[in-house]
Design a protein around this motif. Sequence first.
Motif, PDB file in Angstrom:
ATOM      1  N   THR A  32     -32.656 -19.140 -17.722  1.00 19.44           N
ATOM      2  CA  THR A  32     -33.125 -20.016 -18.783  1.00 19.44           C
ATOM      3  C   THR A  32     -33.136 -21.452 -18.278  1.00 19.44           C
ATOM      4  N   ARG A  33     -33.458 -22.375 -19.160  1.00 18.36           N
ATOM      5  CA  ARG A  33     -33.568 -23.787 -18.796  1.00 18.36           C
ATOM      6  C   ARG A  33     -32.284 -24.536 -19.122  1.00 18.36           C
ATOM      7  N   VAL A  34     -32.042 -25.548 -18.333  1.00 22.38           N
ATOM      8  CA  VAL A  34     -30.961 -26.478 -18.653  1.00 22.38           C
ATOM      9  C   VAL A  34     -31.219 -27.036 -20.056  1.00 22.38           C
ATOM     10  N   GLY A  35     -30.172 -27.138 -20.836  1.00 24.48           N
ATOM     11  CA  GLY A  35     -30.295 -27.695 -22.179  1.00 24.48           C
ATOM     12  C   GLY A  35     -30.464 -26.648 -23.254  1.00 24.48           C
ATOM     13  N   ASN A  36     -30.872 -25.443 -22.848  1.00 22.02           N
ATOM     14  CA  ASN A  36     -31.053 -24.382 -23.841  1.00 22.02           C
ATOM     15  C   ASN A  36     -29.726 -23.858 -24.360  1.00 22.02           C
ATOM     16  N   LYS A  37     -29.829 -23.067 -25.412  1.00 25.79           N
ATOM     17  CA  LYS A  37     -28.664 -22.394 -25.972  1.00 25.79           C
ATOM     18  C   LYS A  37     -28.868 -20.895 -25.812  1.00 25.79           C
ATOM     19  N   LYS A  38     -27.852 -20.189 -25.322  1.00 23.66           N
ATOM     20  CA  LYS A  38     -27.959 -18.748 -25.148  1.00 23.66           C
ATOM     21  C   LYS A  38     -26.686 -18.072 -25.625  1.00 23.66           C
ATOM     22  N   SER A  39     -26.805 -16.807 -25.940  1.00 26.21           N
ATOM     23  CA  SER A  39     -25.645 -16.049 -26.392  1.00 26.21           C
ATOM     24  C   SER A  39     -25.502 -14.769 -25.578  1.00 26.21           C
ATOM     25  N   LEU A  40     -24.288 -14.455 -25.244  1.00 27.34           N
ATOM     26  CA  LEU A  40     -23.966 -13.212 -24.544  1.00 27.34           C
ATOM     27  C   LEU A  40     -23.157 -12.350 -25.505  1.00 27.34           C
ATOM     28  N   SER A  99     -26.315 -26.239 -24.886  1.00 28.32           N
ATOM     29  CA  SER A  99     -26.674 -27.269 -23.901  1.00 28.32           C
ATOM     30  C   SER A  99     -26.344 -26.835 -22.484  1.00 28.32           C
ATOM     31  N   LEU A 100     -26.953 -25.749 -22.062  1.00 28.39           N
ATOM     32  CA  LEU A 100     -26.651 -25.184 -20.739  1.00 28.39           C
ATOM     33  C   LEU A 100     -26.810 -26.196 -19.615  1.00 28.39           C
ATOM     34  N   GLU A 101     -25.862 -26.160 -18.690  1.00 34.35           N
ATOM     35  CA  GLU A 101     -25.884 -27.036 -17.516  1.00 34.35           C
ATOM     36  C   GLU A 101     -26.007 -26.185 -16.263  1.00 34.35           C
ATOM     37  N   LEU A 102     -26.439 -26.832 -15.163  1.00 33.37           N
ATOM     38  CA  LEU A 102     -26.592 -26.099 -13.901  1.00 33.37           C
ATOM     39  C   LEU A 102     -25.302 -25.399 -13.507  1.00 33.37           C
TER      40      LEU A 102
END
Length: 113
Positions: A32-40, A99-102
Motif C-alpha cells: 500500500t501507500r505511505v499515509g494509508n490506513k490498513k487493517s490486519l 498513517s502508514l510509514e516506510l
Amino acid sequence: MGSRLLCCVALCFLGAGSLDTAVFQTPRYLITRVGNKKSLSCEQKLNHNAMYWYKQDFKQLLKIMFSYRNKELIQNETVPSRFLPEPLDKAHLKLHINSLELGDSAVYLCASS
Ligand SMILES: *[C@@H]1O[C@H](CO)[C@@H](O)[C@H](O)[C@H]1NC(C)=O
C-alpha cells in the motif's frame, strides 16, 4: 513516476501454511501507500485466551507489539498510537495501522497461547 514505488509500504503477513495451522491471518500480503490506513486480522481456533501481535523487521528481529488476554490489553511494547489493536473476542484480534510509514514495512505475525 519512480517515486510512486518508493513511497510504498509492504506489509507481509505470514498466514497459515498448508500445515494444520489454527491461527489465521488475513490478508497474507499487502502493498500500500505511505499515509494509508490498513487493517490486519487474526483468528485462532485453539480456544486460547491470549493473543499476540509481533513485528519482524527487515533485520529479521522479531519483536512483541501487543499481548491480549481475554480481550484485555496486557502488554504494549510502547507501540506508537498509529497501531491500534481491536480485540473482537478472545479468538479474534485485529490490528489497525493508521498513517502508514516506510518503517512499517515488515512481517506481522499473530500468535496465541
Ligand atoms: C501503547 O503505548 C504507547 C506509548 O505509551 C501509546 O502511545 C499507545 O497509545 C499505546 N497503545 C495502546 C493500544 O494502548
